[in-house]
Scaffold this active site. Sequence first.
Site, PDB file in Angstrom:
ATOM      1  N   ARG A  43       0.827  -1.216   0.000  1.00  0.00           N
ATOM      2  CA  ARG A  43       0.000   0.000   0.000  1.00  0.00           C
ATOM      3  C   ARG A  43       0.856   1.258   0.000  1.00  0.00           C
ATOM      4  O   ARG A  43       0.364   2.336  -0.267  1.00  0.00           O
ATOM      5  CB  ARG A  43      -0.906   0.015   1.231  1.00  0.00           C
ATOM      6  N   GLN A  52       7.281 -12.940  -4.700  1.00  0.00           N
ATOM      7  CA  GLN A  52       7.260 -14.339  -5.111  1.00  0.00           C
ATOM      8  C   GLN A  52       5.876 -14.696  -5.647  1.00  0.00           C
ATOM      9  O   GLN A  52       4.860 -14.369  -5.045  1.00  0.00           O
ATOM     10  CB  GLN A  52       7.594 -15.222  -3.913  1.00  0.00           C
ATOM     11  N   ASN A 125      12.326   5.349  -1.850  1.00  0.00           N
ATOM     12  CA  ASN A 125      13.222   6.466  -1.599  1.00  0.00           C
ATOM     13  C   ASN A 125      13.139   6.839  -0.120  1.00  0.00           C
ATOM     14  O   ASN A 125      12.265   6.369   0.617  1.00  0.00           O
ATOM     15  CB  ASN A 125      12.953   7.651  -2.542  1.00  0.00           C
ATOM     16  N   ARG A 127      12.314   9.525   1.464  1.00  0.00           N
ATOM     17  CA  ARG A 127      11.100  10.226   1.903  1.00  0.00           C
ATOM     18  C   ARG A 127       9.983   9.227   2.209  1.00  0.00           C
ATOM     19  O   ARG A 127       9.311   9.328   3.230  1.00  0.00           O
ATOM     20  CB  ARG A 127      10.675  11.231   0.837  1.00  0.00           C
ATOM     21  N   HIS A 131       8.203   7.980   5.925  1.00  0.00           N
ATOM     22  CA  HIS A 131       6.749   7.911   6.109  1.00  0.00           C
ATOM     23  C   HIS A 131       6.330   6.498   6.528  1.00  0.00           C
ATOM     24  O   HIS A 131       5.566   6.321   7.485  1.00  0.00           O
ATOM     25  CB  HIS A 131       6.050   8.318   4.801  1.00  0.00           C
ATOM     26  N   ARG A 136       4.581   2.428  10.553  1.00  0.00           N
ATOM     27  CA  ARG A 136       4.649   0.991  10.807  1.00  0.00           C
ATOM     28  C   ARG A 136       5.507   0.593  12.003  1.00  0.00           C
ATOM     29  O   ARG A 136       5.518  -0.580  12.383  1.00  0.00           O
ATOM     30  CB  ARG A 136       5.113   0.266   9.548  1.00  0.00           C
TER      31      ARG A 136
END
Length: 197
Positions: A43, A52, A125, A127, A131, A136
Amino acid sequence: MKVILLDANIPDISIEKKEIEKHIFFTFLVDGISRACSHQLVRHRPASYSQQSQRYVSMKDFPYVKPGSVKDKFILFENKKISFDDVMSFLGDVYESFVEKGVPKEDARFVLPNACATRIVFTMNVRELIHFLKLRTCNRAQWEIREMAIKMLKLLRTEMSEIFSQVGPGCFMTGVCPEGEKTCGKQAEVVSFFEKL
């Protein structure tokens, strides 16, 4: 779960930090996460992913991720005591039986669970990594992707501490929990963990 930093593309150019963050890329290999976890990962954009295949790779005796919450838990089904492992074994047998009957792997895979382990290579990247890690590594993130994100952050702090030493969950980065009423209520503990990471 294995998390490996495969590559870091750090251009040797002299521009301001916010601009260079768009041009620094890191590539990771993550092996042994569940398909449920990989669905959360993909996402995040912008990023590139190679996962895979279940269309071409045989899932006979498939490896799977077992949440700690199901350990030593059983359900009663048709008067039989069944564990999480029993369900995984049954689904593996069903998958194999379909393949043996001539069902293409790409169709037989429809019976496979989100618990199936997978391997994924992805590039982000800086940035987007910041985020991703801010969201997470939070205590409120799902346990598996949180574990993966913390392993990634450890590698990134070693590779590029000047950018990643101050990266972690929102409460660590800003001093304020962004979850509002849904806070884990452990901000001091979380901040201390990421200061020592």
